[in-house]
Design an enzyme around this catalytic site. Structure first.
Site, PDB file in Angstrom:
ATOM      1  N   TYR A   1      17.171 -51.543  70.113  1.00 56.36           N
ATOM      2  CA  TYR A   1      16.232 -52.612  70.430  1.00 56.36           C
ATOM      3  C   TYR A   1      14.869 -51.970  70.674  1.00 56.36           C
ATOM      4  O   TYR A   1      14.730 -51.065  71.511  1.00 56.36           O
ATOM      5  CB  TYR A   1      16.662 -53.376  71.675  1.00 56.36           C
ATOM      6  CG  TYR A   1      17.818 -54.315  71.451  1.00 56.36           C
ATOM      7  CD1 TYR A   1      17.594 -55.606  70.969  1.00 56.36           C
ATOM      8  CD2 TYR A   1      19.120 -53.934  71.725  1.00 56.36           C
ATOM      9  CE1 TYR A   1      18.642 -56.486  70.766  1.00 56.36           C
ATOM     10  CE2 TYR A   1      20.178 -54.798  71.532  1.00 56.36           C
ATOM     11  CZ  TYR A   1      19.936 -56.070  71.057  1.00 56.36           C
ATOM     12  OH  TYR A   1      20.978 -56.940  70.860  1.00 56.36           O
TER      13      TYR A   1
ATOM     14  N   PRO B   1      17.046 -60.427  74.131  1.00 61.15           N
ATOM     15  CA  PRO B   1      18.349 -59.819  73.835  1.00 61.15           C
ATOM     16  C   PRO B   1      18.629 -58.585  74.681  1.00 61.15           C
ATOM     17  O   PRO B   1      19.766 -58.114  74.728  1.00 61.15           O
ATOM     18  CB  PRO B   1      18.236 -59.454  72.348  1.00 61.15           C
ATOM     19  CG  PRO B   1      16.765 -59.300  72.104  1.00 61.15           C
ATOM     20  CD  PRO B   1      16.106 -60.300  73.001  1.00 61.15           C
TER      21      PRO B   1
ATOM     22  N   ARG C   1      27.937 -48.471  68.516  1.00 58.21           N
ATOM     23  CA  ARG C   1      28.742 -49.584  68.023  1.00 58.21           C
ATOM     24  C   ARG C   1      29.915 -49.077  67.203  1.00 58.21           C
ATOM     25  O   ARG C   1      30.119 -47.880  67.026  1.00 58.21           O
ATOM     26  CB  ARG C   1      27.850 -50.486  67.152  1.00 58.21           C
ATOM     27  CG  ARG C   1      26.775 -51.239  67.918  1.00 58.21           C
ATOM     28  CD  ARG C   1      27.294 -52.580  68.351  1.00 58.21           C
ATOM     29  NE  ARG C   1      27.725 -53.320  67.176  1.00 58.21           N
ATOM     30  CZ  ARG C   1      26.921 -53.996  66.349  1.00 58.21           C
ATOM     31  NH1 ARG C   1      25.637 -54.039  66.591  1.00 58.21           N
ATOM     32  NH2 ARG C   1      27.406 -54.625  65.296  1.00 58.21           N
TER      33      ARG C   1
END
Length: 680
Positions: free
Chosen positions: A305, A381, A297
């Site tokens: 995750y 997600p 990111r």
């Protein structure tokens, strides 16, 4: 306060929820000049955490809205995914590298950027066109719907009582976009973690007094208020789907890890030819301890995750997420990455999700109430599509409601929202069922890990066109003039009604500058008549283009010219914008070689120079390679013609002389200037 003293106001559109779907919907109200209000229970916008994956089609939409350059400046490109598995000796090896096939289908590649920054960009874009503001710390309390007024689109059948709530930000626990979660920011939230353009929104809005009540009467209501949608419950639309929920831990950390070099304790010779893992690469890592997804990111952050548990919701009810701690997630990652090390000192945000695959049977109530995003579909997600689908839901219903509310489009187009988006939501859940199960199935023997990685790679490739938005599968409707089969008409085999207009980089005829079609087809509320004029050096072809120009200038016996035929919206004189793309070599023709109706003139501002473009190569820009006609399946001499909807999806395709059919298509849903209803 007694009921008769509560103030009453009217608005054309009331939007409940200011997440990505709600803001995309609000954008259209701002662009089209529609009176709207947006309410949200949160005291501030999102800053940290939440969703972060951005797919190709979403980024094309951002370009049409004018802020994709900001995403590119801050985001992390993610077109390759590494699959890491444990071999028979329990060593981690890179089994496969998958590169997105869609990487070359568009100038915009999959990226990773936190939801909070996207909210910032959309809010800034809205403020360029309107004074529409999100009303924070405002909760919808009661709902009434007078169905007797449903067919009178000038009436206000919706009544919602709203109330301001406490402005004290509760950043530690709240309802999320994909289900219930316990949300945490252990490092604290302060301005040092924010971009300066977010500082003004850091504190709750001033002047909000808890308990203030108001009644809002609206013509249309759009619920974008998440998985626990208040709006959905008011119209009694259920959520249907799986009885099995997966529990995920999610952390945004600055990792301290040697997951990019060999462990000091051993030499793994098997890895020599396979390469070495990297914590800054998008990766799926799986072994007998579990499977994790590694997502690099912005700001050196990495999101992981981590599956925690699977429960049967029917038998055991909701999982107590408070039993999952940050240290538990940390240890799970350490076990899966072993023999590599993993730790962190900085954790910006972490959460625990509990979600299953669920979908509402319909996204609309009558023709006045619409639901978008997680209010009507939830999933894990791990699919990396939730925010994309939500924003595209809002983008789809937003322009339709805006044009109907503005009185320039027939209300019959509103039903196409459910037809177009419900099918895609079903495909999303199907993808998630195939994909997320591999993250929770940890019973494989080490020798089976390679097979698992291969299956995941095949699933990703099978659903890639859908996931990236390269295909949308919109069926025939008043907005999609579709014939039999999946291909486009013979004159434009790859321009398929109901699909996006494939992006190409073009040269402006007036000055030779270059631009992508995703930016040319600006999301401003107008339909675009795209004239693929072919090679006008050919005398016959030039005659066809001039004949079309005369129709646009004067109309014909059957209809008035397009500029005068339909009601305009917003700041524009016409709801139809004409864009010409020819295939002659750029240096061989001139701007003034084209009919005047294709290069309109304004007495105050002069000629519209950006209305004529050329599909030719540019020596100083390799992306402008003159291959647009080829990928569109259009003959470079004879050309074609199409109508592109305000959301850049193709509505109609035909030959340059098919003006009567094109007019019938537009007459099917646009309001004529001299008629109150012009629908077939």
């Amino acid at each position: 306060m007694s009921e008769h003293k509560i103030p009453v106001s009217k608005t054309d559109v009331l939007i409940v929820g200011a997440g990505p779907a709600g803001l995309m919907t609000a954008y259209w109200m701002a662009r089209c000049g529609v009176r709207a209000r947006v309410i949200d229970k949160r005291p501030t916008k999102v800053f940290l955490g939440k969703a972060d994956g951005l797919r190709m089609r979403t980024l094309e939409i951002f370009d049409s809205m004018g802020f994709q350059h900001r995403v590119m400046q801050e985001g992390h490109v993610a077109v390759e995914a590494n699959f890491w598995v444990s071999d028979k000796k329990n060593n981690l090896v890179r089994e496969a590298i998958m590169t997105s096939k869609a990487a070359n289908k568009s100038p915009h590649h999959s990226m990773l950027l936190t939801q909070g920054r996207l909210e910032r960009f959309i809010l800034d874009t809205i403020r360029q066109y309107s004074d529409l503001e999100v009303e924070r710390s405002t909760s919808a309390e009661t709902f009434e719907y007078d169905e007797a007024l449903e067919d009178d689109h000038n009436a206000y059948p919706i009544t919602v009582k709203v109330q301001t709530v406490s402005t004290e930000a509760d950043d530690l626990t709240e309802k999320t976009t994909n289900g219930s979660e316990a949300e945490h920011m252990p490092s604290g939230l302060d301005k040092s973690k924010l971009s300066p353009d977010d500082w003004n929104d850091f504190s709750p809005q001033d002047g909000i007094l808890p308990g203030k009540t108001e009644i809002i009467k609206a013509r249309y209501l759009i619920g974008c208020d998440g998985a626990h949608s208040w709006t959905r419950k008011q119209v009694n639309i259920p959520m249907e789907g799986s009885s099995t929920d997966h529990i995920w831990g999610v952390i945004d950390v600055v990792p301290i890890s040697n997951f990019r070099s060999y462990p000091e304790s051993r030499t793994i010779q098997a890895m020599t030819d396979k390469g070495v893992a990297d914590i800054r690469r998008l990766s799926i890592v799986t072994n007998t301890a579990g499977t994790i997804l590694v997502i690099p990111r912005e700001r050196r952050l990495v999101r992981l995750y981590v599956p925690v548990q699977t429960i049967e919701a029917v038998t055991s009810g909701r999982f107590d997420r408070s039993t999952v701690t940050l240290d538990m997630i940390r240890m799970s990652v350490q076990n899966i990455l072993c023999p590599y090390t993993f730790d962190f000192e900085i954790c910006d945000w972490w959460t625990v999700y509990q979600v299953g695959q669920r979908i509402a049977p319909t996204f609309i109530k009558g023709n006045r109430v619409f639901l978008a995003g997680d209010a009507v579909h939830t999933h894990s997600p791990k699919a990396g599509l939730g925010m994309n689908m939500s924003m595209q839901d809002g983008f789809n219903i937003g322009w339709k409601v805006a044009l109907v509310a503005a009185g320039v489009a027939n209300p019959l187009i509103l039903s196409t929202y459910n037809d177009e988006r419900h099918r895609l939501a079903e495909m999303l859940l199907d993808f998630d069922r195939h994909w997320s199960g591999h993250f929770t199935n940890n019973t494989l023997a080490p020798e089976e890990a390679s097979t698992k990685a291969e299956k995941m790679r095949r699933i990703a490739e099978l659903f890639e066109d859908f996931a990236d938005g390269a295909r949308s599968f919109y069926g025939a409707s008043p907005l999609v003039w579709k014939t039999e089969g999946e291909a486009g008409p013979p004159c434009a085999l790859s321009l398929i009604p109901g699909e996006r207009f494939p992006a190409a980089k073009l040269r402006k005829q007036a000055d030779g500058n270059v631009q992508w079609t995703t930016r040319l087809m600006e999301s401003d509320g107008r339909f675009r008549l795209v004239i693929l004029a072919g090679d006008i050096r050919d005398p016959t072809q030039r005659g066809r283009v001039e004949s079309l120009g005369r129709f646009l200038q004067d109309g014909n016996k059957a209809s008035a010219k397009l500029e005068d035929r339909y009601l305009p919206t917003g700041p524009f004189d016409s709801l139809i914008d004409v864009l010409t793309i020819h295939s002659s070599p750029w240096r061989s023709v001139e701007y003034f070689d084209f009919p005047e109706s294709l290069r309109s003139f304004d007495p105050r501002t002069g000629w519209v120079y950006d209305s004529i473009w050329c599909d030719d190569s540019c020596s100083w820009d390799r992306e402008c390679d003159g291959t647009g006609y080829g990928q569109w399946g259009v003959d470079r001499v004879h050309g074609a013609m199409l109508i592109v909807r305000p959301d850049q999806y193709i509505g109609w395709v035909g030959e340059l002389d098919a003006v009567d059919e094109m007019t019938r298509y537009l007459d099917g849903f646009l309001m004529a200037k001299n008629e109150s209803n012009n629908c077939r």
